[in-house]
Design a protein around this motif. Structure first.
Motif, PDB file in Angstrom:
ATOM      1  N   THR A  15      -2.668  -1.481  -4.962  1.00 10.06           N
ATOM      2  CA  THR A  15      -1.203  -1.503  -4.913  1.00 10.06           C
ATOM      3  C   THR A  15      -0.607  -1.497  -6.320  1.00 10.06           C
ATOM      4  O   THR A  15       0.441  -0.904  -6.525  1.00 10.06           O
ATOM      5  CB  THR A  15      -0.682  -2.729  -4.142  1.00 10.06           C
ATOM      6  OG1 THR A  15      -1.136  -3.927  -4.763  1.00 10.06           O
ATOM      7  CG2 THR A  15      -1.141  -2.695  -2.700  1.00 10.06           C
ATOM      8  N   ASP A  44       5.038   8.347  -1.212  1.00  9.30           N
ATOM      9  CA  ASP A  44       4.823   7.784   0.114  1.00  9.30           C
ATOM     10  C   ASP A  44       3.754   6.696  -0.043  1.00  9.30           C
ATOM     11  O   ASP A  44       2.568   6.994  -0.164  1.00  9.30           O
ATOM     12  CB  ASP A  44       4.364   8.870   1.087  1.00  9.30           C
ATOM     13  CG  ASP A  44       4.230   8.369   2.504  1.00  9.30           C
ATOM     14  OD1 ASP A  44       4.087   7.136   2.714  1.00  9.30           O
ATOM     15  OD2 ASP A  44       4.271   9.209   3.418  1.00  9.30           O
ATOM     16  N   PHE A  45       4.203   5.439  -0.095  1.00 10.45           N
ATOM     17  CA  PHE A  45       3.303   4.337  -0.392  1.00 10.45           C
ATOM     18  C   PHE A  45       2.173   4.244   0.625  1.00 10.45           C
ATOM     19  O   PHE A  45       1.015   4.025   0.261  1.00 10.45           O
ATOM     20  CB  PHE A  45       4.067   3.009  -0.446  1.00 10.45           C
ATOM     21  CG  PHE A  45       3.210   1.854  -0.855  1.00 10.45           C
ATOM     22  CD1 PHE A  45       2.976   1.591  -2.192  1.00 10.45           C
ATOM     23  CD2 PHE A  45       2.612   1.041   0.094  1.00 10.45           C
ATOM     24  CE1 PHE A  45       2.161   0.548  -2.583  1.00 10.45           C
ATOM     25  CE2 PHE A  45       1.797  -0.012  -0.285  1.00 10.45           C
ATOM     26  CZ  PHE A  45       1.579  -0.262  -1.620  1.00 10.45           C
ATOM     27  N   ASP A  46       2.486   4.418   1.904  1.00  6.55           N
ATOM     28  CA  ASP A  46       1.453   4.302   2.939  1.00  6.55           C
ATOM     29  C   ASP A  46       0.350   5.341   2.768  1.00  6.55           C
ATOM     30  O   ASP A  46      -0.836   5.021   2.857  1.00  6.55           O
ATOM     31  CB  ASP A  46       2.074   4.424   4.331  1.00  6.55           C
ATOM     32  CG  ASP A  46       2.974   3.249   4.666  1.00  6.55           C
ATOM     33  OD1 ASP A  46       2.734   2.133   4.136  1.00  6.55           O
ATOM     34  OD2 ASP A  46       3.919   3.436   5.455  1.00  6.55           O
ATOM     35  N   LYS A  47       0.738   6.585   2.500  1.00 10.56           N
ATOM     36  CA  LYS A  47      -0.261   7.641   2.297  1.00 10.56           C
ATOM     37  C   LYS A  47      -1.077   7.384   1.028  1.00 10.56           C
ATOM     38  O   LYS A  47      -2.292   7.567   1.013  1.00 10.56           O
ATOM     39  CB  LYS A  47       0.407   9.006   2.213  1.00 10.56           C
ATOM     40  CG  LYS A  47       0.869   9.546   3.532  1.00 10.56           C
ATOM     41  CD  LYS A  47       1.453  10.937   3.344  1.00 10.56           C
ATOM     42  CE  LYS A  47       1.994  11.482   4.644  1.00 10.56           C
ATOM     43  NZ  LYS A  47       2.631  12.794   4.461  1.00 10.56           N
ATOM     44  N   PHE A  49      -1.633   4.522  -0.411  1.00 13.36           N
ATOM     45  CA  PHE A  49      -2.486   3.357  -0.178  1.00 13.36           C
ATOM     46  C   PHE A  49      -3.699   3.732   0.666  1.00 13.36           C
ATOM     47  O   PHE A  49      -4.816   3.318   0.366  1.00 13.36           O
ATOM     48  CB  PHE A  49      -1.681   2.242   0.487  1.00 13.36           C
ATOM     49  CG  PHE A  49      -2.458   0.991   0.704  1.00 13.36           C
ATOM     50  CD1 PHE A  49      -2.759   0.170  -0.369  1.00 13.36           C
ATOM     51  CD2 PHE A  49      -2.894   0.634   1.959  1.00 13.36           C
ATOM     52  CE1 PHE A  49      -3.493  -0.984  -0.185  1.00 13.36           C
ATOM     53  CE2 PHE A  49      -3.624  -0.521   2.153  1.00 13.36           C
ATOM     54  CZ  PHE A  49      -3.926  -1.344   1.082  1.00 13.36           C
ATOM     55  N   GLN A  50      -3.472   4.522   1.717  1.00 10.54           N
ATOM     56  CA  GLN A  50      -4.592   4.978   2.553  1.00 10.54           C
ATOM     57  C   GLN A  50      -5.586   5.787   1.727  1.00 10.54           C
ATOM     58  O   GLN A  50      -6.793   5.614   1.858  1.00 10.54           O
ATOM     59  CB  GLN A  50      -4.079   5.823   3.725  1.00 10.54           C
ATOM     60  CG  GLN A  50      -3.461   5.019   4.829  1.00 10.54           C
ATOM     61  CD  GLN A  50      -4.471   4.158   5.532  1.00 10.54           C
ATOM     62  OE1 GLN A  50      -4.679   3.006   5.154  1.00 10.54           O
ATOM     63  NE2 GLN A  50      -5.119   4.684   6.531  1.00 10.54           N
ATOM     64  N   ASN A  78       0.572  12.420  -3.685  1.00 10.56           N
ATOM     65  CA  ASN A  78       1.346  11.635  -2.726  1.00 10.56           C
ATOM     66  C   ASN A  78       2.827  11.588  -3.055  1.00 10.56           C
ATOM     67  O   ASN A  78       3.552  10.758  -2.537  1.00 10.56           O
ATOM     68  CB  ASN A  78       0.790  10.209  -2.656  1.00 10.56           C
ATOM     69  CG  ASN A  78      -0.618  10.189  -2.114  1.00 10.56           C
ATOM     70  OD1 ASN A  78      -0.878  10.723  -1.046  1.00 10.56           O
ATOM     71  ND2 ASN A  78      -1.535   9.611  -2.864  1.00 10.56           N
TER      72      ASN A  78
END
Length: 132
Positions: A15, A44-47, A49-50, A78
């Protein structure tokens, strides 16, 4: 016995890097607030992070030569364009200064939180190594 840093540090190591990159993108938006036809961007934080946690493009680097890293492709994967909340002002610029400042402050707070979590993880590791 070897220390597994992925397990010891948790998600905070990922993160922190994403938040740092997001700060750069938002800063670029703010700097280009008056540039005609500039399109606001965001991560896109979720992408991200994934990708970072699965190591499928998040932290692995592709090489164009055996001695070089393709850092540009890694940093751009991202990042997307932000959909504006307000109608176009006529110059084609989609940067909304208040939104950018809010997002920057929120990201800075989350960055500081990640630093704090990492600091506590490292403190725990130092205590374990010293035998406190």
């Amino acid at each position: 016995m070897a220390i597994n840093f992925d397990k010891a540090l948790g998600v905070h190591q990922y993160t922190l890097g994403i938040r740092s990159q997001r700060a750069e993108v938002i800063s670029s938006n703010i700097a280009n607030a008056d540039t005609p036809h500039y399109k606001a961007r965001d991560i896109d934080f979720d992408k991200a992070f994934q990708a970072a946690t699965s190591r499928q493009g998040g932290l692995s680097m592709s090489r164009s030569d055996s001695k070089h890293f393709d850092l540009k492709a890694l940093s751009q994967q991202n990042i997307g364009y932000r959909v504006p909340d307000q109608p176009d002002t006529g110059d084609g610029n989609t940067v909304e200064m208040q939104k950018e400042q809010t997002e920057f402050m929120q990201n800075a707070l989350e960055y500081q939180m990640s630093l704090g979590f990492l600091d506590s993880k490292f403190s725990g590791l130092k205590k374990a190594l010293r035998g406190d």
